[in-house]
Design a protein around this motif. Sequence first.
Motif, PDB file in Angstrom:
ATOM      1  N   THR A  31     -28.085  32.779 -41.949  1.00  0.00           N
ATOM      2  CA  THR A  31     -26.956  31.851 -41.891  1.00  0.00           C
ATOM      3  C   THR A  31     -27.359  30.515 -42.504  1.00  0.00           C
ATOM      4  O   THR A  31     -28.445  30.007 -42.206  1.00  0.00           O
ATOM      5  N   PRO A  32     -26.520  29.920 -43.349  1.00  0.00           N
ATOM      6  CA  PRO A  32     -26.844  28.588 -43.887  1.00  0.00           C
ATOM      7  C   PRO A  32     -27.151  27.606 -42.759  1.00  0.00           C
ATOM      8  O   PRO A  32     -26.500  27.635 -41.701  1.00  0.00           O
ATOM      9  N   GLN A  33     -28.110  26.715 -42.996  1.00  0.00           N
ATOM     10  CA  GLN A  33     -28.614  25.872 -41.907  1.00  0.00           C
ATOM     11  C   GLN A  33     -27.534  24.998 -41.278  1.00  0.00           C
ATOM     12  O   GLN A  33     -27.413  24.920 -40.048  1.00  0.00           O
ATOM     13  N   GLY A  34     -26.752  24.311 -42.094  1.00  0.00           N
ATOM     14  CA  GLY A  34     -25.692  23.468 -41.542  1.00  0.00           C
ATOM     15  C   GLY A  34     -24.632  24.267 -40.826  1.00  0.00           C
ATOM     16  O   GLY A  34     -24.086  23.837 -39.802  1.00  0.00           O
ATOM     17  N   THR A  35     -24.336  25.458 -41.348  1.00  0.00           N
ATOM     18  CA  THR A  35     -23.369  26.333 -40.698  1.00  0.00           C
ATOM     19  C   THR A  35     -23.882  26.802 -39.342  1.00  0.00           C
ATOM     20  O   THR A  35     -23.136  26.841 -38.358  1.00  0.00           O
ATOM     21  N   LEU A  36     -25.178  27.141 -39.282  1.00  0.00           N
ATOM     22  CA  LEU A  36     -25.764  27.561 -38.006  1.00  0.00           C
ATOM     23  C   LEU A  36     -25.680  26.440 -36.981  1.00  0.00           C
ATOM     24  O   LEU A  36     -25.321  26.674 -35.817  1.00  0.00           O
ATOM     25  N   ALA A  37     -25.990  25.216 -37.401  1.00  0.00           N
ATOM     26  CA  ALA A  37     -25.898  24.075 -36.493  1.00  0.00           C
ATOM     27  C   ALA A  37     -24.483  23.907 -35.968  1.00  0.00           C
ATOM     28  O   ALA A  37     -24.265  23.695 -34.767  1.00  0.00           O
ATOM     29  N   GLU A  38     -23.507  24.019 -36.844  1.00  0.00           N
ATOM     30  CA  GLU A  38     -22.114  23.833 -36.431  1.00  0.00           C
ATOM     31  C   GLU A  38     -21.614  24.986 -35.574  1.00  0.00           C
ATOM     32  O   GLU A  38     -20.809  24.793 -34.659  1.00  0.00           O
ATOM     33  N   LYS A  39     -22.091  26.200 -35.819  1.00  0.00           N
ATOM     34  CA  LYS A  39     -21.711  27.348 -34.994  1.00  0.00           C
ATOM     35  C   LYS A  39     -22.178  27.155 -33.554  1.00  0.00           C
ATOM     36  O   LYS A  39     -21.462  27.477 -32.598  1.00  0.00           O
ATOM     37  N   LEU A  40     -23.384  26.608 -33.386  1.00  0.00           N
ATOM     38  CA  LEU A  40     -23.898  26.328 -32.043  1.00  0.00           C
ATOM     39  C   LEU A  40     -23.115  25.197 -31.382  1.00  0.00           C
ATOM     40  O   LEU A  40     -22.742  25.279 -30.205  1.00  0.00           O
ATOM     41  N   ARG A  41     -22.873  24.132 -32.147  1.00  0.00           N
ATOM     42  CA  ARG A  41     -22.126  22.997 -31.600  1.00  0.00           C
ATOM     43  C   ARG A  41     -20.715  23.409 -31.213  1.00  0.00           C
ATOM     44  O   ARG A  41     -20.202  23.030 -30.144  1.00  0.00           O
ATOM     45  N   LEU A  92     -14.203  31.300 -43.000  1.00  0.00           N
ATOM     46  CA  LEU A  92     -14.136  31.214 -41.540  1.00  0.00           C
ATOM     47  C   LEU A  92     -15.475  31.618 -40.924  1.00  0.00           C
ATOM     48  O   LEU A  92     -16.011  32.690 -41.213  1.00  0.00           O
ATOM     49  N   GLU A  93     -16.002  30.748 -40.075  1.00  0.00           N
ATOM     50  CA  GLU A  93     -17.235  31.026 -39.343  1.00  0.00           C
ATOM     51  C   GLU A  93     -16.960  30.971 -37.849  1.00  0.00           C
ATOM     52  O   GLU A  93     -16.364  30.016 -37.351  1.00  0.00           O
ATOM     53  N   GLU A  94     -17.389  31.999 -37.134  1.00  0.00           N
ATOM     54  CA  GLU A  94     -17.171  32.053 -35.694  1.00  0.00           C
ATOM     55  C   GLU A  94     -18.273  31.298 -34.953  1.00  0.00           C
ATOM     56  O   GLU A  94     -19.426  31.264 -35.378  1.00  0.00           O
ATOM     57  N   ALA A  95     -17.912  30.692 -33.835  1.00  0.00           N
ATOM     58  CA  ALA A  95     -18.865  29.937 -33.017  1.00  0.00           C
ATOM     59  C   ALA A  95     -19.875  30.875 -32.366  1.00  0.00           C
ATOM     60  O   ALA A  95     -19.667  32.094 -32.275  1.00  0.00           O
ATOM     61  N   ILE A  96     -20.977  30.305 -31.916  1.00  0.00           N
ATOM     62  CA  ILE A  96     -22.023  31.056 -31.232  1.00  0.00           C
ATOM     63  C   ILE A  96     -22.159  30.554 -29.796  1.00  0.00           C
ATOM     64  O   ILE A  96     -22.283  29.355 -29.556  1.00  0.00           O
ATOM     65  N   THR A  97     -22.127  31.478 -28.867  1.00  0.00           N
ATOM     66  CA  THR A  97     -22.542  31.204 -27.483  1.00  0.00           C
ATOM     67  C   THR A  97     -23.548  32.274 -27.085  1.00  0.00           C
ATOM     68  O   THR A  97     -23.518  33.398 -27.598  1.00  0.00           O
ATOM     69  N   THR A  98     -24.465  31.922 -26.190  1.00  0.00           N
ATOM     70  CA  THR A  98     -25.503  32.860 -25.766  1.00  0.00           C
ATOM     71  C   THR A  98     -25.614  32.868 -24.249  1.00  0.00           C
ATOM     72  O   THR A  98     -25.116  31.980 -23.565  1.00  0.00           O
ATOM     73  N   ASP A  99     -26.299  33.882 -23.730  1.00  0.00           N
ATOM     74  CA  ASP A  99     -26.496  33.975 -22.278  1.00  0.00           C
ATOM     75  C   ASP A  99     -27.343  32.814 -21.758  1.00  0.00           C
ATOM     76  O   ASP A  99     -27.038  32.225 -20.720  1.00  0.00           O
ATOM     77  N   ASN A 133     -32.406  21.278 -30.955  1.00  0.00           N
ATOM     78  CA  ASN A 133     -32.466  21.412 -29.497  1.00  0.00           C
ATOM     79  C   ASN A 133     -31.157  21.061 -28.790  1.00  0.00           C
ATOM     80  O   ASN A 133     -30.702  21.834 -27.939  1.00  0.00           O
ATOM     81  N   PRO A 134     -30.505  19.935 -29.095  1.00  0.00           N
ATOM     82  CA  PRO A 134     -29.240  19.648 -28.404  1.00  0.00           C
ATOM     83  C   PRO A 134     -28.164  20.690 -28.684  1.00  0.00           C
ATOM     84  O   PRO A 134     -27.389  21.043 -27.787  1.00  0.00           O
ATOM     85  N   LEU A 135     -28.113  21.187 -29.906  1.00  0.00           N
ATOM     86  CA  LEU A 135     -27.089  22.170 -30.284  1.00  0.00           C
ATOM     87  C   LEU A 135     -27.325  23.497 -29.580  1.00  0.00           C
ATOM     88  O   LEU A 135     -26.380  24.125 -29.078  1.00  0.00           O
ATOM     89  N   ALA A 136     -28.585  23.943 -29.554  1.00  0.00           N
ATOM     90  CA  ALA A 136     -28.901  25.180 -28.846  1.00  0.00           C
ATOM     91  C   ALA A 136     -28.616  25.039 -27.355  1.00  0.00           C
ATOM     92  O   ALA A 136     -28.126  25.970 -26.706  1.00  0.00           O
ATOM     93  N   ALA A 137     -28.908  23.861 -26.808  1.00  0.00           N
ATOM     94  CA  ALA A 137     -28.637  23.615 -25.389  1.00  0.00           C
ATOM     95  C   ALA A 137     -27.151  23.784 -25.077  1.00  0.00           C
ATOM     96  O   ALA A 137     -26.771  24.377 -24.058  1.00  0.00           O
TER      97      ALA A 137
END
Length: 279
Positions: free
Chosen positions: A99-109, A166-173, A198-202
Amino acid sequence: MIDKTWPSPAEAVADIPDGASLAVGGFGLSGNPIALIEALLAQGTRDLSVVSNNCGVDDWGLGILLGVGRIRKMTSSYVGENKEFERQFLSGELELELTPQGTLAEKLRAGGSGIAAFYTQTGVGTQVAEGGLPQRYDGAGGVALASPAKDVRTFDVDGQPREFVLEEAITTDFSLIHAWKGDRHGNLVFRKAARSFNPLAAMAGRTCIVQVEHLVEPGEIDPDAVHLPGVYVHRIVEVGPDIPKRIERRTVRERPGEPVASTGSATTIPITTSTTKES
């Protein structure tokens, strides 16, 4: 307010089950939650689906979980520092969603903000949007699983039609995080490059577990200095400022005005070291 402190990394991660999804902080080797990762390794959790900017190196960070076959899938933006990662991916043992880096950051946020999806120009006209990126190989050089095509729409921007994917958001357990300082209510302060993912993954983890170098009492952190509010944090463990840290790539150069000194068959060069990443 709730005291969110836990006595040890092992107890904080004890309920992470096999097959769990994790968002893990860190940028290169900066800000890796190594105490939590080591605790997860020790308890034997496996079949993990991990979202992180990268997968550490062969003997550090997430690489120690990867090396013993505990990770089933990685969602990452950069994987070039880990030879075992390459081997597992090409042999079909590991699934990868690149995943592109900025896209990954935004998916987590977005996941942490309750936003289901968003449109971005990043990846338009490439396999990111059109599909076909290898996600898992069959071990014989063929592609067993490829990325699907994504929805692409045209929007008017500054009077010009532009395509967006379109990029879907990411949530994790769970999420595993490293912070420089935190209070017992979970309010966090990050240091330099460790603040990147770290803040985005949190935000993306339904249960956020944090290791901090310095644990302080509520009120000791100026509210204006808080990088991530405690509402996102569920468990916090103090690991101390002496927690091991690694530099991903160390560069060396001669100090100005100091000649190279020869010592027999070996050559000694006065050096300074630098890195662009700090944790």
